[in-house]
Design an enzyme around this catalytic site. Sequence first.
Site, PDB file in Angstrom:
ATOM      1  CD  GLU A 255     -49.724 -20.025  62.967  1.00 26.90           C
ATOM      2  OE1 GLU A 255     -50.432 -21.191  63.127  1.00 26.90           O
ATOM      3  OE2 GLU A 255     -49.798 -19.725  61.915  1.00 26.90           O
TER       4      GLU A 255
ATOM      5  CG  HIS B 157     -53.441 -20.439  61.367  1.00 32.05           C
ATOM      6  ND1 HIS B 157     -52.493 -21.463  61.444  1.00 32.05           N
ATOM      7  CD2 HIS B 157     -54.298 -20.790  60.350  1.00 32.05           C
ATOM      8  CE1 HIS B 157     -52.428 -22.254  60.570  1.00 32.05           C
ATOM      9  NE2 HIS B 157     -53.603 -21.825  59.859  1.00 32.05           N
TER      10      HIS B 157
ATOM     11  NE  ARG C 102     -50.268 -25.657  57.690  1.00 30.65           N
ATOM     12  CZ  ARG C 102     -51.632 -25.716  57.506  1.00 30.65           C
ATOM     13  NH1 ARG C 102     -52.222 -24.378  57.145  1.00 30.65           N
ATOM     14  NH2 ARG C 102     -52.389 -26.823  57.632  1.00 30.65           N
TER      15      ARG C 102
END
Length: 314
Positions: free
Chosen positions: A259, A277, A230
Site C-alpha cells: 500500500e 484499505h 494490516r
Amino acid sequence: MKPLLLVLIHMTDDRQALIEAVFDILYAPDAARRKSMIETEGARIRAVVTNGAVGLTAAEIDALPALEFVSAIGAGYEKIDVKAAKARGIEVTNGGGTNAACVADQVFALLLGTVRKVPEYDQAVRDGLFREVLPLLPNFSGKKLGILGLGEIGREVAKRAAGFDLQIAYCNRRQRTDVDYQYFDNIHALASWADYLIIAAPGGAETFHLIDATVLQELGSKGYLVNIARGSLVDSAALADALHRGVIAGAGLDVYETEPAPPTELLACPNLVIAPHVAGLSPEAFAAADARFVENGRRFFAGEQVTHSVLEAA
C-alpha cells in the site's frame, strides 16, 4: 488561545471544521508539507493527529518541543513511536472501536464475495454464461470461523458470524473472560480448525508475516482467509503461491503489504477479492472517530482524564 494541532492525515473541510472547535490547525497530509510544518512551526505545535499507517517518528517527536498530545484517529498506532512519546510524558490516544462495526461489515463483504464468487459470477453473467457451466459453490453458513485478535473489531465480527450460524473460535495474546467462544493459544491450531480465518490483530514487528506458508497450509484447500488488519501480517508471496496452487480456497483482502501501490504479485491470483484499505471508512466511522479525538483533546487540555490511552503498550 487554542492549542496548535498538526494534522498529518487527509481530512475534509467539514471534518477540520469540527476539530477547529478545540484546536488551531496546521494541515500537512503529505510528506513535503509535513516536513515544512515541523521545521517552521515545530516550536509551537502542542498536538498531533495521525493514524497507524502515517505514524509519528521519534525524530519528529524530538523536533516538537512543545508537544503534549498525540492521537491516532483510528484503532492502529503501530507507526507512532509510543515509547519516545512516553519518555517525554506525551499522552497518546487512539480511536479504537470507533470504526469496528464498519470493519466487521467489510469482513463479511469480502468473505461472502470470495466464498460465493460474487465478482467472478458477476463477470460470467456479463460474458453471457449461465449457471449450468459454472461450478457449484458451498454453503456459506454452518462453517467454522476463526478470529485472530478478539479486540473490538474481532468481537463485532463474532457477533455477525453468529447470524450465519457459524462456529466461532479465536486466538489472542490471552484468553478473554468475557466471551465463551472456543480459545486457541496459537495461530497454527486456529488455522487447522477453521474454515474461515479472519485476521484482526494489530500490525507491527511482533505480528510481521504471522500468516506464512505454514499457516496457509494448515488452513487448507477448503479454507478462506480474510485480512482487514494490516498487510504486514500476511506474507504476500506465500499467499500468492497458496492461491495459485490451491493450497487455500480463496482470500479476501482489504489491506496488503505494498500500500498504496497495487500488490502486483496478488492481482492475478484466482479467487481473490481485494479492496483498497477501505474497511474502516464510512461517514459514520469518521464521525465517531472525530468525536472521540475532539473529546479527548478537550479533556486533555482541560486537565481531565482521557479515554483510550495507549501508553500501557509502551
